[in-house]
Design an enzyme around this catalytic site. Structure first.
Site, PDB file in Angstrom:
ATOM      1  N   CYS A   1      52.697 -77.139 -20.805  1.00  0.00           N
ATOM      2  CA  CYS A   1      52.992 -77.478 -22.203  1.00  0.00           C
ATOM      3  C   CYS A   1      53.656 -76.247 -22.799  1.00  0.00           C
ATOM      4  CB  CYS A   1      51.697 -77.803 -22.950  1.00  0.00           C
ATOM      5  SG  CYS A   1      51.901 -77.942 -24.744  1.00  0.00           S
TER       6      CYS A   1
ATOM      7  N   CYS B   1      59.797 -79.876 -24.347  1.00  0.00           N
ATOM      8  CA  CYS B   1      58.479 -80.468 -24.547  1.00  0.00           C
ATOM      9  C   CYS B   1      58.154 -81.292 -23.312  1.00  0.00           C
ATOM     10  CB  CYS B   1      58.511 -81.365 -25.791  1.00  0.00           C
ATOM     11  SG  CYS B   1      56.983 -82.289 -26.065  1.00  0.00           S
TER      12      CYS B   1
HETATM   13  N1  DGL Z   1      54.752 -78.694 -26.624  1.00  0.00           N
HETATM   14  C1  DGL Z   1      54.530 -80.000 -26.123  1.00  0.00           C
HETATM   15  C2  DGL Z   1      54.556 -80.091 -24.614  1.00  0.00           C
HETATM   16  O1  DGL Z   1      55.204 -79.278 -23.969  1.00  0.00           O
HETATM   17  C3  DGL Z   1      53.490 -80.923 -26.709  1.00  0.00           C
HETATM   18  C4  DGL Z   1      52.505 -80.504 -27.703  1.00  0.00           C
HETATM   19  C5  DGL Z   1      51.959 -81.646 -28.523  1.00  0.00           C
HETATM   20  O2  DGL Z   1      52.606 -81.977 -29.513  1.00  0.00           O
HETATM   21  O3  DGL Z   1      50.918 -82.237 -28.175  1.00  0.00           O
HETATM   22  O4  DGL Z   1      53.986 -80.970 -24.038  1.00  0.00           O
END
Ligand code: DGL
Length: 271
Positions: A186, A75
């Site tokens: 993301c 993440c």
């Molecule tokens: N998948 C996450 C990232 O790589 C964040 C998504 C979220 O919860 O806003 O930043």
């Protein structure tokens, strides 16, 4: 998980990290994996630093209770906000994170303009500002927060009119700025890559750091935890854990990866 081989923990706010899980499975085919979606706190993109640090520490403590040998923070938002704190609290664990692939993007760009899609939190972080300065000092970086893409992927809307409209608008804005490389900052966004490719055509590069994270994790585990590696031929399996609805996570993994994996709720102490 029935074996005594110590697993590797993989962590995201929701299903985004499943795009990274796929790469990690390819790089480390025998290791037992535990994938945690902190869906009770989703989305992370607009949460405070304090909340993200608290959640990252709770998740790390849970993984420690499972005896993990390494944690991959799949993440970008959690990496930007909390990987330093996680490492401070667990200096003996391998903790790897993920961040927007600015350096490869700068090397690929001919126009000198790089477009970055990410969450608001990632793009506003000090870590991202430092990365941009270090990795692409001569490039112009145009930013596009896409919180709605996170929810599209969470809802399994990978190919409908709403997804197409949102991808077309965001991509169109960055192309209009002259970007010839687009960075998926993301982990949810690789699931929208087919729509994005449809919009931008074959000549624009789309880069995402999932494969690099998987290679880096594999290298660290193989060099720093070699005695803990699963033996060749071992089938480590993968278990899903959610601080939200475990049944939903199982269904999402079925849709996004075509993998049918067991899923359990995150126990109360770590919620
Ligand atoms: N998948 C996450 C990232 O790589 C964040 C998504 C979220 O919860 O806003 O930043």
């Amino acid at each position: 998980m029935t074996s005594d081989v110590r697993p590797i923990g993989i962590y995201d706010s929701g299903v985004g990290g499943l795009s990274t899980l796929r790469e990690i499975r390819a790089a480390l085919p025998h290791e037992p994996l535990v994938y945690l979606a902190d869906a009770g706190y989703l989305p992370y993109g607009e949460k405070s630093q304090d909340t993200l640090e608290r959640r990252a520490l709770a998740v790390a403590d849970y993984f420690v209770s499972r005896g993990v040998k390494a944690i991959a923070v799949a993440c970008n938002t959690a990496t930007a906000a909390a990987i330093g704190t996680m490492r401070q609290h667990h200096p003996d664990l391998i903790v790897v994170g993920i961040e927007p692939a600015i350096k490869p993007a700068a090397q690929l760009s001919r126009s000198g303009v790089i477009g970055v899609f990410a969450t608001t939190g990632t793009l506003a972080s000090q870590r991202f500002a430092a990365l941009a300065q270090r990795a692409a000092p001569g490039s112009r970086i145009v930013l596009r927060p896409c919180p709605e893409w996170v929810m599209l992927v969470e809802n399994g809307q990978l190919d409908d009119d709403a997804a197409r409209a949102s991808v077309n608008t965001a991509a169109g804005a960055l192309l209009a700025e002259g970007a010839d490389v687009l960075v998926l900052g993301c982990t949810h966004f690789p699931f929208l890559q087919p729509l994005l490719r449809e919009r931008v055509g074959p000549d624009v590069h789309i880069v995402e750091p999932g494969p690099a994270l998987a290679r880096h994790l594999a290298h660290r585990v193989q060099t720093e935890a070699a005695t803990l590696l699963a033996p060749d031929g071992f089938v480590g399996g993968c278990e899903l854990v959610s601080s939200g609805d475990a049944g939903r996570l199982r269904a999402q993994a079925r849709q996004l990866l075509q993998w049918d994996l067991p899923a359990v709720p995150l126990p109360p102490p770590w919620r």
